[in-house]
Design a protein around this motif. Structure first.
Motif, mmCIF file in Angstrom:
data_model
loop_
_atom_site.group_PDB
_atom_site.id
_atom_site.type_symbol
_atom_site.label_atom_id
_atom_site.label_comp_id
_atom_site.label_asym_id
_atom_site.label_seq_id
_atom_site.Cartn_x
_atom_site.Cartn_y
_atom_site.Cartn_z
ATOM 1 N N SER A 10 0.868 -1.199 -0.041
ATOM 2 C CA SER A 10 -0.037 0.027 -0.025
ATOM 3 C C SER A 10 0.966 1.195 -0.032
ATOM 4 C CB SER A 10 -0.977 -0.070 1.329
ATOM 5 O OG SER A 10 -1.683 -1.137 1.289
ATOM 6 N N VAL A 13 2.095 1.748 -3.600
ATOM 7 C CA VAL A 13 0.976 2.314 -4.489
ATOM 8 C C VAL A 13 0.768 3.788 -4.195
ATOM 9 C CG1 VAL A 13 -1.084 2.093 -5.331
ATOM 10 C CG2 VAL A 13 0.102 0.100 -5.007
ATOM 11 N N ILE A 16 3.556 6.192 -5.286
ATOM 12 C CA ILE A 16 3.651 6.236 -6.699
ATOM 13 C C ILE A 16 2.324 7.459 -6.948
ATOM 14 C CG2 ILE A 16 3.602 5.160 -8.667
ATOM 15 C CD1 ILE A 16 4.567 2.649 -7.251
ATOM 16 N N LEU A 17 1.380 7.083 -6.455
ATOM 17 C CA LEU A 17 0.394 7.802 -6.878
ATOM 18 C C LEU A 17 0.198 9.373 -6.509
ATOM 19 C CD1 LEU A 17 -2.944 5.721 -5.890
ATOM 20 C CD2 LEU A 17 -2.228 6.261 -8.067
ATOM 21 N N LEU A 82 -7.265 0.853 -2.822
ATOM 22 C CA LEU A 82 -6.016 1.490 -3.772
ATOM 23 C C LEU A 82 -6.645 1.516 -5.128
ATOM 24 C CD1 LEU A 82 -3.287 -0.780 -2.533
ATOM 25 C CD2 LEU A 82 -3.530 1.399 -2.013
ATOM 26 N N SER A 86 -6.283 5.137 -7.271
ATOM 27 C CA SER A 86 -5.474 5.042 -8.369
ATOM 28 C C SER A 86 -6.191 5.966 -9.264
ATOM 29 C CB SER A 86 -5.192 3.836 -8.841
ATOM 30 O OG SER A 86 -6.478 3.558 -9.647
ATOM 31 N N ALA B 15 3.618 -2.780 -7.484
ATOM 32 C CA ALA B 15 2.875 -1.580 -7.089
ATOM 33 C C ALA B 15 3.096 -0.466 -8.365
ATOM 34 C CB ALA B 15 3.550 -1.067 -5.920
ATOM 35 N N ILE B 16 4.285 -0.505 -9.005
ATOM 36 C CA ILE B 16 4.472 0.597 -10.052
ATOM 37 C C ILE B 16 3.765 0.108 -11.247
ATOM 38 C CG2 ILE B 16 6.245 1.498 -11.733
ATOM 39 C CD1 ILE B 16 8.337 0.460 -9.015
ATOM 40 N N THR B 19 0.258 0.963 -11.014
ATOM 41 C CA THR B 19 -0.292 2.212 -10.906
ATOM 42 C C THR B 19 -0.039 2.992 -12.365
ATOM 43 O OG1 THR B 19 0.803 2.162 -8.815
ATOM 44 C CG2 THR B 19 0.225 4.103 -9.244
ATOM 45 N N VAL B 22 -2.813 3.438 -15.073
ATOM 46 C CA VAL B 22 -3.647 4.622 -14.772
ATOM 47 C C VAL B 22 -3.312 5.713 -15.729
ATOM 48 C CG1 VAL B 22 -3.138 5.882 -12.809
ATOM 49 C CG2 VAL B 22 -5.537 5.344 -13.248
ATOM 50 N N TYR B 46 -8.344 -1.370 -17.861
ATOM 51 C CA TYR B 46 -7.680 -0.898 -16.923
ATOM 52 C C TYR B 46 -8.287 -1.815 -15.642
ATOM 53 C CZ TYR B 46 -5.960 1.726 -12.782
ATOM 54 O OH TYR B 46 -5.525 2.047 -11.627
ATOM 55 N N PHE B 50 -6.004 -4.236 -13.721
ATOM 56 C CA PHE B 50 -5.807 -4.047 -11.950
ATOM 57 C C PHE B 50 -6.239 -5.254 -11.235
ATOM 58 C CE2 PHE B 50 -6.694 -2.321 -8.033
ATOM 59 C CZ PHE B 50 -6.139 -1.500 -7.427
#
Lengths: 194, 194, 194, 194
Positions: A10, A13, A16-17, A82, A86, B15-16, B19, B22, B46, B50
């Motif tokens: 988490s 993610v 990165i967001l 998440l 996103s 995680a990357i 992400t 999106v 997407y 996901f």
């Protein structure tokens, strides 16, 4: 199952967001102050989203601090949260680039509403797993703050079609309400130690 | 060698991947509902990706929870899985932007098939390292679910040239089958404690 | 100072580098097999870079597994390595998009050479900090493999101006040499336990 | 509250920031040395920002090494620092693409000044939480280095409108001053053990 890896994923993610949103702030070609003016709404949208995502990270941090182990339902409720988070960069960019036009501002509120709903679901899943006498259950209580946020987001979505500036003010107000990390959990944890 | 850092690195890459997909959802210039219509297939692609990547993370989490240490072969089998997973954003974008045309839909299934194969290889490498009497070996058993997925992906690839909507339904069906995290491992772990 | 956070930060940077390279693989607008043909060199360049960066991660993992604590010099030597690694996506894209033209192929080799040099420096800094009788020092020994790689990269850079395909073959050969994770360290660690 | 997750999240954000800056270094279409010339200022700006962000990571690492637990204020002071750091890629790109023109160079210094201020605030929040007799308080002392940096950044911002090259030299000088990780903390930690 321990929470360590769920927290690490988490964190990844969310980190990165919160960071890719800044990619929308594209450097202008000119080197004058005037060239920065069209970036102001993009910057304001980024600022609000940074604070909102930061609040989610903060409260997520607090919530799992009061959680020792998780089951499959909690894992999926977390991925569900998440997913909606996103979409924040998408609506942030849409709202910022269109200078807070009606529909993008409503869509922004819509995604924040879905995030808030997903967070409540995750919280419920954890409490269900831990039992209703757990640290977290006592800390959350009737979750008045959570329910107030939902009402404010819904109001903001409708106001976007009348006066988007009011929506923005409402979204920012929700952020201010949550700005202080969830002291209820900090208090509950502390009272338990004594 | 402990699994901690392998898990952390895999968490980072997954995680990357989950992400950056999106980023394909580019905000439209217009601020009308109609302007969002062309984004619907991109959004659906997407959403599926996901969920698929989320399932990989979930099962990866479960698998390494039942793994205490790794050797060089497992490290490389893991990187091999991450390589095919890293192509998911590419085929997702290709399929979404072309509204589920035949070839991109087949290519999407092809990459998912390679991911599933790589996951099976990784699982085999871990079981080989641990011995066939290990927790994970007993949990996986004959891996009927894994083999069924491969068959469904191959069928989906062929169907893409007849009716891509059927492929999409099959890919989604595989996701639903795996949606529930690998309870076999949870059960095996629990039975061991008692 | 413990190595935990240095490893986590390096894992983060390497995970991002290995993943953003795939963003260069832009989905074509057409949905035919022919439309994928121009992507073949981009894909091959990505594949090589993925393996190369994967090898760095693998060996970095092994090296810090044999390292208990670090000082300021090691922290900076590690950042120095990450800096040159961060240029790999740039030269990968330049080489791939220009179908392995002479100068980009040489530049690719140049960045890999600088990465290899930075890795050797980092290794030296750790050994200097630990003392020349440490696990790592004994594992690395005369570092014939490291020195051979440097020679091969330099040869590859010059060959790029004659026949870039040969450079590519040499770069791939270095990857194959290192493909097997550093068994010297694994062996040294094992021999120590007995 | 332990610092583990705050450090992991900060590592994630800083790792992403340091890495996405390289995306500005777009590969030229031509394959000649001349085609690389316009990239030189972009590369120099990237190099400076990589070192600056690397210094922040390094000192952040040291500071939290001397910190055992955090409160809500520290969490927010940390997010505040990450916010200003997240603007570094934006001003780096603006300055690099415009070949160190006056306003972008001043803006770059402005963001670095805000980062430095946010770092000082974070440091103050931690010391306030730990008490003025803590390891960190003694290590930081009068923080002459921190105050000197602020003065140098302000001077650099003004000089940008006269001679941007001088600003760049000043920003680089601040980096050199901080290049050595905060030995004050290392020393204070060591003296405590004896």
């Amino acid at each position: 199952m321990r929470t360590t890896r769920l927290e690490a994923f988490s964190d990844g993610v969310i980190a990165i967001l919160i960071t890719i949103m800044v990619l929308e702030l594209r450097p202008p070609h000119a080197t004058t102050l005037v060239a920065l003016v069209p970036l102001v709404p993009v910057f304001l949208a980024y600022l609000l989203s940074f604070v909102v995502v930061g609040i989610y990270w903060n409260n997520h941090h607090h919530m799992f601090h009061a959680t020792d182990d998780v089951n499959g339902t909690v894992l999926w409720a977390n991925l569900h949260l998440l997913f909606w988070l996103s979409l924040v960069p998408f609506v942030t960019a849409w709202m910022g680039e269109n200078h807070f036009a009606a529909l993008p501002t409503a869509a922004y509120g819509g995604v924040l509403l879905l995030c808030a709903g997903a967070y409540t679901l995750l919280q419920t899943a954890i409490i269900h797993h831990q039992g209703h006498d757990s640290k977290l259950a006592r800390a959350v209580g009737s979750d008045a703050k959570g329910r107030l946020s939902l009402v404010m987001y819904i109001t903001g979505i409708f106001l976007a079609f009348i006066q988007p500036a009011l929506s923005w003010a409402l979204y920012a107000a929700v952020a201010i309400i949550w700005f202080v990390p969830d002291r209820r959990i900090e208090r509950a944890l502390r009272s338990r130690r004594h």
